[in-house]
Design a protein around this motif. Structure first.
Motif, mmCIF file in Angstrom:
data_model
loop_
_atom_site.group_PDB
_atom_site.id
_atom_site.type_symbol
_atom_site.label_atom_id
_atom_site.label_comp_id
_atom_site.label_asym_id
_atom_site.label_seq_id
_atom_site.Cartn_x
_atom_site.Cartn_y
_atom_site.Cartn_z
ATOM 1 N N UNK A 150 1.118 -1.312 0.206
ATOM 2 C CA UNK A 150 0.249 0.191 0.031
ATOM 3 C C UNK A 150 0.260 1.373 0.005
ATOM 4 N N UNK A 151 1.987 1.746 1.415
ATOM 5 C CA UNK A 151 3.057 2.273 0.652
ATOM 6 C C UNK A 151 3.307 2.795 0.116
ATOM 7 N N UNK A 152 4.135 1.992 -0.757
ATOM 8 C CA UNK A 152 5.088 2.074 -1.698
ATOM 9 C C UNK A 152 4.339 2.030 -3.732
ATOM 10 N N UNK A 153 3.558 1.101 -3.279
ATOM 11 C CA UNK A 153 1.973 0.697 -4.479
ATOM 12 C C UNK A 153 2.895 0.178 -5.847
ATOM 13 N N UNK A 154 2.818 -0.740 -5.555
ATOM 14 C CA UNK A 154 3.883 -1.731 -5.674
ATOM 15 C C UNK A 154 3.045 -3.255 -5.556
ATOM 16 N N UNK A 201 11.904 1.076 -3.096
ATOM 17 C CA UNK A 201 12.145 -0.179 -4.025
ATOM 18 C C UNK A 201 12.893 0.455 -4.749
ATOM 19 N N UNK A 202 13.229 -1.449 -5.049
ATOM 20 C CA UNK A 202 14.338 -1.473 -5.240
ATOM 21 C C UNK A 202 14.207 -1.684 -7.400
ATOM 22 N N UNK A 203 12.858 -0.919 -7.599
ATOM 23 C CA UNK A 203 13.172 -0.505 -8.589
ATOM 24 C C UNK A 203 13.831 1.236 -9.343
ATOM 25 N N UNK A 204 13.863 1.725 -8.697
ATOM 26 C CA UNK A 204 13.628 2.482 -7.777
ATOM 27 C C UNK A 204 14.986 3.085 -7.732
#
Length: 243
Positions: A198-202, A231-234
């Motif tokens: 919820x917090x990171x929208x993942x 976020x590891x994609x960021x």
């Protein structure tokens, strides 16, 4: 597709942008195999030659990967933020340095008690209250880090009404004259569930980097314990190792 035909740009650029949108909307996720050129061209109602040129550009930009005889796959996104873990940085400065606008969402502040283990580390009594700060840090309004901070307010009279929407380091150093000396950090790979989703929208089980840190001042006092979920994609962290 009709939407492609009404756009006056070269067709391959329109196809490229459309595929990028499909990836951004997670219709095709990292690791997913794209349809064959024939099927994809039929789906988009475009020629195979135009589709092939769009895919060539996407491959050059690292957004897709072609495997001879296997197929074409969506590649993992390239992190926007890359930092050396040996640097003691603020999330705000990291976001600014990459040209994005930092922001804060979901700010929660409260006085709370802590567990025995953390009380011992912070050299306070279990019955003493500390300040717990939770917030989502954003880059151009996109959530990138979920931060949980525990501040030992016995060391400085921090005001619960202070502005916590910006850099916590700047607030402590500039308003409370706290001299931050170093931090002991541990990087822990976790996966997103419940609150983190919820917090990171993942999506569920998305890879997350937990940076758990204990911050010390010039008098070697542990004034801040933090858990930052990146976020590891960021974000990508690197370490300089020498011999």
């Amino acid at each position: 597709m009709d939407i492609l035909k009404h756009d006056k740009r070269p067709l391959y650029l329109k196809i490229k942008e459309h595929i990028e949108n499909l990836i951004d909307q997670e219709i095709y996720e990292a690791g997913d195999k794209l349809p064959s050129e024939t099927a994809f061209a039929r789906e988009l109602d475009v020629s195979r030659a135009s589709l092939r040129e769009a895919l060539r550009v996407l491959e050059k930009e690292g957004k897709i990967i072609k495997s001879q005889g296997v197929g074409t796959f969506v590649s993992k996104p390239i992190p926007r933020f890359k930092r050396g873990i040996e640097e003691l940085f603020s999330v705000t400065d990291t976001i600014k340095n990459e040209g994005f606008t930092p922001g804060t969402r979901g700010l929660e502040i409260k006085k709370t008690k802590i567990d025995k283990h953390l009380a011992l580390k912070m050299n306070i009594n279990e019955d003493d209250q500390i300040l717990k700060l939770q917030r989502i840090r954003t880059a151009d309004e996109k959530p990138v880090v979920f931060c949980i901070d525990f501040l030992n307010t016995n060391l400085f009279p921090i005001n619960i009404d202070d502005d916590f929407s910006h850099s916590l380091f700047d607030l402590l150093e500039n308003k409370y004259d706290l001299k931050i000396k170093y931090a002991v950090a541990e990087i822990i790979p976790v996966t997103a569930k419940g609150k983190l989703m919820e917090k990171l929208n993942v999506k569920k089980h998305s890879p997350i980097l937990l940076l758990e840190q204990m911050h010390y001042d010039e008098q070697e006092r542990l004034f801040l314990y933090s858990k930052n979920y990146f976020r590891s994609d960021q974000f990508q962290f690197k370490v300089l190792r020498s011999r």
